[in-house]
Design an enzyme around this catalytic site. Sequence first.
Site, PDB file in Angstrom:
ATOM      1  N   ARG A 220     -21.939  -2.468   1.279  1.00 10.50           N
ATOM      2  CA  ARG A 220     -21.305  -3.716   1.614  1.00 10.50           C
ATOM      3  C   ARG A 220     -21.850  -4.285   2.456  1.00 10.50           C
ATOM      4  O   ARG A 220     -21.772  -3.844   3.828  1.00 10.50           O
ATOM      5  CB  ARG A 220     -19.745  -3.673   1.579  1.00 10.50           C
ATOM      6  CG  ARG A 220     -19.243  -4.899   1.750  1.00 10.50           C
ATOM      7  CD  ARG A 220     -17.586  -4.888   1.656  1.00 10.50           C
ATOM      8  NE  ARG A 220     -17.097  -3.927   2.258  1.00 10.50           N
ATOM      9  CZ  ARG A 220     -15.646  -3.838   2.037  1.00 10.50           C
ATOM     10  NH1 ARG A 220     -15.099  -4.516   1.159  1.00 10.50           N
ATOM     11  NH2 ARG A 220     -15.222  -2.521   2.460  1.00 10.50           N
TER      12      ARG A 220
ATOM     13  N   ARG B  45       0.775  -1.332  -0.066  1.00  8.71           N
ATOM     14  CA  ARG B  45      -0.082   0.153   0.028  1.00  8.71           C
ATOM     15  C   ARG B  45       0.757   1.254  -0.097  1.00  8.71           C
ATOM     16  O   ARG B  45       0.190   2.313   0.156  1.00  8.71           O
ATOM     17  CB  ARG B  45      -0.821   0.025   1.292  1.00  8.71           C
ATOM     18  CG  ARG B  45      -2.182  -0.647   0.973  1.00  8.71           C
ATOM     19  CD  ARG B  45      -2.815  -0.744   2.318  1.00  8.71           C
ATOM     20  NE  ARG B  45      -4.286  -0.488   2.133  1.00  8.71           N
ATOM     21  CZ  ARG B  45      -5.485  -1.213   2.287  1.00  8.71           C
ATOM     22  NH1 ARG B  45      -4.982  -2.327   2.079  1.00  8.71           N
ATOM     23  NH2 ARG B  45      -6.534  -0.787   2.134  1.00  8.71           N
TER      24      ARG B  45
HETATM   25  P1  AP5 Z   1      -8.815  -3.847   3.379  1.00  8.24           P
HETATM   26  O1  AP5 Z   1      -9.642  -4.764   4.241  1.00  8.24           O
HETATM   27  O2  AP5 Z   1      -7.685  -4.108   2.570  1.00  8.24           O
HETATM   28  O3  AP5 Z   1      -9.692  -2.482   2.737  1.00  8.24           O
HETATM   29  P2  AP5 Z   1      -9.610  -1.986   1.439  1.00  8.24           P
HETATM   30  O4  AP5 Z   1      -8.559  -1.939   0.562  1.00  8.24           O
HETATM   31  O5  AP5 Z   1     -10.043  -0.480   1.749  1.00  8.24           O
HETATM   32  O6  AP5 Z   1     -10.422  -2.519   0.401  1.00  8.24           O
HETATM   33  P3  AP5 Z   1     -12.021  -3.192   0.792  1.00  8.24           P
HETATM   34  O7  AP5 Z   1     -11.796  -4.694   1.240  1.00  8.24           O
HETATM   35  O8  AP5 Z   1     -12.679  -2.153   1.255  1.00  8.24           O
HETATM   36  O9  AP5 Z   1     -12.429  -3.367  -0.784  1.00  8.24           O
HETATM   37  P4  AP5 Z   1     -12.502  -4.586  -2.052  1.00  8.24           P
HETATM   38  O10 AP5 Z   1     -11.510  -4.196  -3.183  1.00  8.24           O
HETATM   39  O11 AP5 Z   1     -11.913  -5.826  -1.389  1.00  8.24           O
HETATM   40  O12 AP5 Z   1     -13.666  -4.678  -2.360  1.00  8.24           O
HETATM   41  P5  AP5 Z   1     -14.929  -5.911  -2.288  1.00  8.24           P
HETATM   42  O13 AP5 Z   1     -14.431  -6.906  -2.986  1.00  8.24           O
HETATM   43  O14 AP5 Z   1     -15.342  -6.081  -0.907  1.00  8.24           O
HETATM   44  O15 AP5 Z   1      -8.117  -2.789   4.337  1.00  8.24           O
HETATM   45  C1  AP5 Z   1      -8.637  -2.270   5.779  1.00  8.24           C
HETATM   46  C2  AP5 Z   1      -7.885  -1.366   6.604  1.00  8.24           C
HETATM   47  O16 AP5 Z   1      -6.957  -2.133   6.954  1.00  8.24           O
HETATM   48  C3  AP5 Z   1      -7.176  -0.186   5.786  1.00  8.24           C
HETATM   49  O17 AP5 Z   1      -7.961   0.816   5.645  1.00  8.24           O
HETATM   50  C4  AP5 Z   1      -5.927  -0.005   6.726  1.00  8.24           C
HETATM   51  O18 AP5 Z   1      -6.187   0.378   7.939  1.00  8.24           O
HETATM   52  C5  AP5 Z   1      -5.371  -1.543   7.204  1.00  8.24           C
HETATM   53  N1  AP5 Z   1      -4.662  -2.266   6.163  1.00  8.24           N
HETATM   54  C6  AP5 Z   1      -4.997  -3.250   5.186  1.00  8.24           C
HETATM   55  N2  AP5 Z   1      -3.821  -3.550   4.429  1.00  8.24           N
HETATM   56  C7  AP5 Z   1      -2.839  -2.781   4.968  1.00  8.24           C
HETATM   57  C8  AP5 Z   1      -1.528  -2.543   4.396  1.00  8.24           C
HETATM   58  N3  AP5 Z   1      -0.897  -3.287   3.636  1.00  8.24           N
HETATM   59  N4  AP5 Z   1      -0.761  -1.504   5.111  1.00  8.24           N
HETATM   60  C9  AP5 Z   1      -1.271  -0.633   5.998  1.00  8.24           C
HETATM   61  N5  AP5 Z   1      -2.632  -0.913   6.485  1.00  8.24           N
HETATM   62  C10 AP5 Z   1      -3.388  -2.021   5.921  1.00  8.24           C
HETATM   63  O19 AP5 Z   1     -16.329  -5.075  -3.243  1.00  8.24           O
HETATM   64  C11 AP5 Z   1     -17.001  -4.060  -2.380  1.00  8.24           C
HETATM   65  C12 AP5 Z   1     -18.156  -3.932  -2.503  1.00  8.24           C
HETATM   66  O20 AP5 Z   1     -18.381  -3.638  -3.932  1.00  8.24           O
HETATM   67  C13 AP5 Z   1     -19.165  -5.408  -1.916  1.00  8.24           C
HETATM   68  O21 AP5 Z   1     -20.204  -4.887  -1.384  1.00  8.24           O
HETATM   69  C14 AP5 Z   1     -19.224  -5.963  -3.256  1.00  8.24           C
HETATM   70  O22 AP5 Z   1     -20.520  -6.869  -3.355  1.00  8.24           O
HETATM   71  C15 AP5 Z   1     -19.167  -4.912  -4.381  1.00  8.24           C
HETATM   72  N6  AP5 Z   1     -18.685  -5.246  -5.677  1.00  8.24           N
HETATM   73  C16 AP5 Z   1     -17.638  -6.046  -5.985  1.00  8.24           C
HETATM   74  N7  AP5 Z   1     -17.542  -5.930  -7.287  1.00  8.24           N
HETATM   75  C17 AP5 Z   1     -18.622  -5.382  -7.811  1.00  8.24           C
HETATM   76  C18 AP5 Z   1     -18.882  -4.978  -9.207  1.00  8.24           C
HETATM   77  N8  AP5 Z   1     -18.112  -5.309 -10.377  1.00  8.24           N
HETATM   78  N9  AP5 Z   1     -20.001  -4.576  -9.513  1.00  8.24           N
HETATM   79  C19 AP5 Z   1     -20.810  -3.996  -8.314  1.00  8.24           C
HETATM   80  N10 AP5 Z   1     -20.561  -4.119  -6.969  1.00  8.24           N
HETATM   81  C20 AP5 Z   1     -19.459  -4.731  -6.961  1.00  8.24           C
HETATM   82 MG    MG Z   2     -11.419  -6.332   0.684  1.00  5.81          MG
END
Ligand code: AP5
Ligand code: MG
Length: 216
Positions: free
Chosen positions: A126, A92
């Site tokens: 979500r 990240r």
């Molecule tokens: P993390 O859990 O990694 O969250 P993020 O990067 O913010 O990503 P998300 O999990 O929110 O999104 P996603 O891309 O996985 O989407 P999803 O598939 O669920 O990190 C959380 C926290 O942890 C960070 O803020 C930080 O504090 C910490 N952290 C983690 N890693 C770190 C690191 N390396 N360094 C430092 N801190 C770290 O989909 C989202 C929604 O959209 C769902 O509801 C889904 O159903 C919907 N959806 C999915 N695809 C589609 C589509 N094609 N069309 C319509 N809807 C869709």
């Molecule tokens: Mg995720």
Amino acid sequence: MSNPRILILGAPGAGKGTQSRRLVEEFGVEHVTTGDALRANKGMDISHLDLEYDTPGEYMDAGELVPDEVVNEIVKTALEEADGFVLDGYPRNESQTEYLDSITDLDVVLYLDVDDDELVRRLTGRRVCEDCGATFHVDFDPPEEEGVCDECGGDLYQREDDTEETARERINVYEENTAPVVEYFRDEGVLEEIDGEQTPDEVWADVKAAVEANAN
Ligand code: AP5
Ligand code: MG
Ligand code: ZN
């Protein structure tokens, strides 16, 4: 033939977790996700590092990055144990990118491209299964029965960092820290750019094709 080593990049809500679950099923790889690992260890005592907060959860609920020392260690251990992986949520920032380069090689680097307004809609709607981790969306991918997981019958919950305010902060943190990581891999000429605004099935078709073209 060994299992592919896949990195999936994209902003919060881009669909990394959604597509990773399919990669696990299709290619038999391990899902290595720092977000899930940290959520399972939100209360871990990291006060010895003498930083801003004393637990990962405090960083996460503020939408900030958890310190590199903590996440690097999680990823190193997980990758050592994995025969093929999809790495989701890491690296990240620049320093995590350098660290990753020092501990493993990658076969495929995917990038899911999604516009900011769409990201906020996805994050605030979500719902996640507390038992199996399956992800739904109240409008875009609703479960058959409200609040109940289609896959295992578990209860669905909303992540604490999926409020509109924290979602926007996470997107800001992404733009500042993680967008340069995407640029780094683009400059290296290895980035597989995928239109993440298509339906989940359409995104999956592109993801699968990109992995098959690169991994062997
Ligand atoms: P993390 O859990 O990694 O969250 P993020 O990067 O913010 O990503 P998300 O999990 O929110 O999104 P996603 O891309 O996985 O989407 P999803 O598939 O669920 O990190 C959380 C926290 O942890 C960070 O803020 C930080 O504090 C910490 N952290 C983690 N890693 C770190 C690191 N390396 N360094 C430092 N801190 C770290 O989909 C989202 C929604 O959209 C769902 O509801 C889904 O159903 C919907 N959806 C999915 N695809 C589609 C589509 N094609 N069309 C319509 N809807 C869709
Ligand atoms: Mg995720
Ligand atoms: Zn479930």
